[in-house]
Design a protein around this motif. Sequence first.
Motif, PDB file in Angstrom:
ATOM      1  N   ASP A   1       0.819  -1.218   0.000  1.00 24.94           N
ATOM      2  CA  ASP A   1       0.000   0.000   0.000  1.00 24.94           C
ATOM      3  C   ASP A   1       0.856   1.271   0.000  1.00 24.94           C
ATOM      4  OD1 ASP A   1      -2.255  -1.578  -0.047  1.00 24.94           O
ATOM      5  OD2 ASP A   1      -2.860  -1.153   2.025  1.00 24.94           O
ATOM      6  N   PRO A   2       1.792   1.449   0.939  1.00 29.63           N
ATOM      7  CA  PRO A   2       2.592   2.673   0.914  1.00 29.63           C
ATOM      8  C   PRO A   2       3.536   2.739  -0.292  1.00 29.63           C
ATOM      9  CG  PRO A   2       3.325   1.251   2.698  1.00 29.63           C
ATOM     10  CD  PRO A   2       2.072   0.651   2.138  1.00 29.63           C
ATOM     11  N   VAL A   3       4.025   1.586  -0.753  1.00 31.22           N
ATOM     12  CA  VAL A   3       4.915   1.595  -1.924  1.00 31.22           C
ATOM     13  C   VAL A   3       4.155   2.102  -3.145  1.00 31.22           C
ATOM     14  CG1 VAL A   3       6.193   0.122  -3.540  1.00 31.22           C
ATOM     15  CG2 VAL A   3       6.514  -0.158  -1.072  1.00 31.22           C
ATOM     16  N   GLU A   4       2.957   1.583  -3.364  1.00 29.99           N
ATOM     17  CA  GLU A   4       2.169   2.032  -4.514  1.00 29.99           C
ATOM     18  C   GLU A   4       1.793   3.496  -4.395  1.00 29.99           C
ATOM     19  OE1 GLU A   4      -1.042  -0.776  -4.797  1.00 29.99           O
ATOM     20  OE2 GLU A   4       0.308  -2.390  -5.438  1.00 29.99           O
ATOM     21  N   ARG A   5       1.475   3.947  -3.189  1.00 31.54           N
ATOM     22  CA  ARG A   5       1.097   5.339  -2.975  1.00 31.54           C
ATOM     23  C   ARG A   5       2.279   6.289  -3.203  1.00 31.54           C
ATOM     24  NH1 ARG A   5       0.505   5.357   2.155  1.00 31.54           N
ATOM     25  NH2 ARG A   5       2.264   6.672   2.615  1.00 31.54           N
ATOM     26  N   CYS A   6       3.467   5.896  -2.758  1.00 36.72           N
ATOM     27  CA  CYS A   6       4.637   6.776  -2.815  1.00 36.72           C
ATOM     28  C   CYS A   6       5.499   6.589  -4.060  1.00 36.72           C
ATOM     29  CB  CYS A   6       5.502   6.562  -1.575  1.00 36.72           C
ATOM     30  SG  CYS A   6       4.684   7.031  -0.056  1.00 36.72           S
ATOM     31  N   ALA A   7       5.243   5.553  -4.845  1.00 37.28           N
ATOM     32  CA  ALA A   7       6.093   5.252  -6.007  1.00 37.28           C
ATOM     33  C   ALA A   7       6.300   6.452  -6.940  1.00 37.28           C
ATOM     34  CB  ALA A   7       5.537   4.058  -6.778  1.00 37.28           C
ATOM     35  N   PRO A   8       5.265   7.224  -7.282  1.00 35.63           N
ATOM     36  CA  PRO A   8       5.504   8.351  -8.191  1.00 35.63           C
ATOM     37  C   PRO A   8       6.490   9.391  -7.631  1.00 35.63           C
ATOM     38  CG  PRO A   8       3.160   7.844  -8.099  1.00 35.63           C
ATOM     39  CD  PRO A   8       3.830   7.029  -7.023  1.00 35.63           C
ATOM     40  N   GLN A   9       6.372   9.697  -6.330  1.00 40.81           N
ATOM     41  CA  GLN A   9       7.287  10.679  -5.742  1.00 40.81           C
ATOM     42  C   GLN A   9       8.712  10.129  -5.671  1.00 40.81           C
ATOM     43  OE1 GLN A   9       4.482   9.579  -4.192  1.00 40.81           O
ATOM     44  NE2 GLN A   9       3.312  11.292  -3.368  1.00 40.81           N
TER      45      GLN A   9
END
Length: 165
Positions: free
Chosen positions: A138-146
């Motif tokens: 969940d956090p990896v997918e959320r933060c991947a673009p940044q």
Amino acid sequence: MPSSVTGTADFAVLSARLKEADPRLRRELYKAIGKAADDLAAEIRSPTHLYPYMPDPYARVLASDLSVKVYKRGGSNAHVTLRAQSRDPRKRKLVQLDERGILVHPVFGEGGGGPGRHRKSWTWVAQFRSVRKGFFTDPVERCAPQVRKRIEDAMAETARKIIGG
């Protein structure tokens, strides 16, 4: 050398160019790549982040045992990987916890994994209740673009330094 650095292929090209350039540039780039994912790694191993995914006492225990590292690989198979694992991999089954929402743990007390008992004789159970999958993804997918943007910025800066001398 690409004019804009956007992904894995460009990282591979840049990595090859770094072999010919000043070795300090490679160390600088890899350090910047590691820093790009530092906040994400800290979030994943934070008890506060883990509470919604698993029972409170286990969240604290896991947080103290969780190691989250950034691995960088250059060359023709260039990539960046974020990996979470238990400091003692025999203790935790993180894949089941993340992908399936299953917490596998020993039963303590009668017939369980109490002090002085050998691990092989412990009784293990799979807990589904009070466990939610995705503590890592969940956090990896959320933060991947940044994170990707920070890595691309670091790659572009390194490419600029190589071209500019």
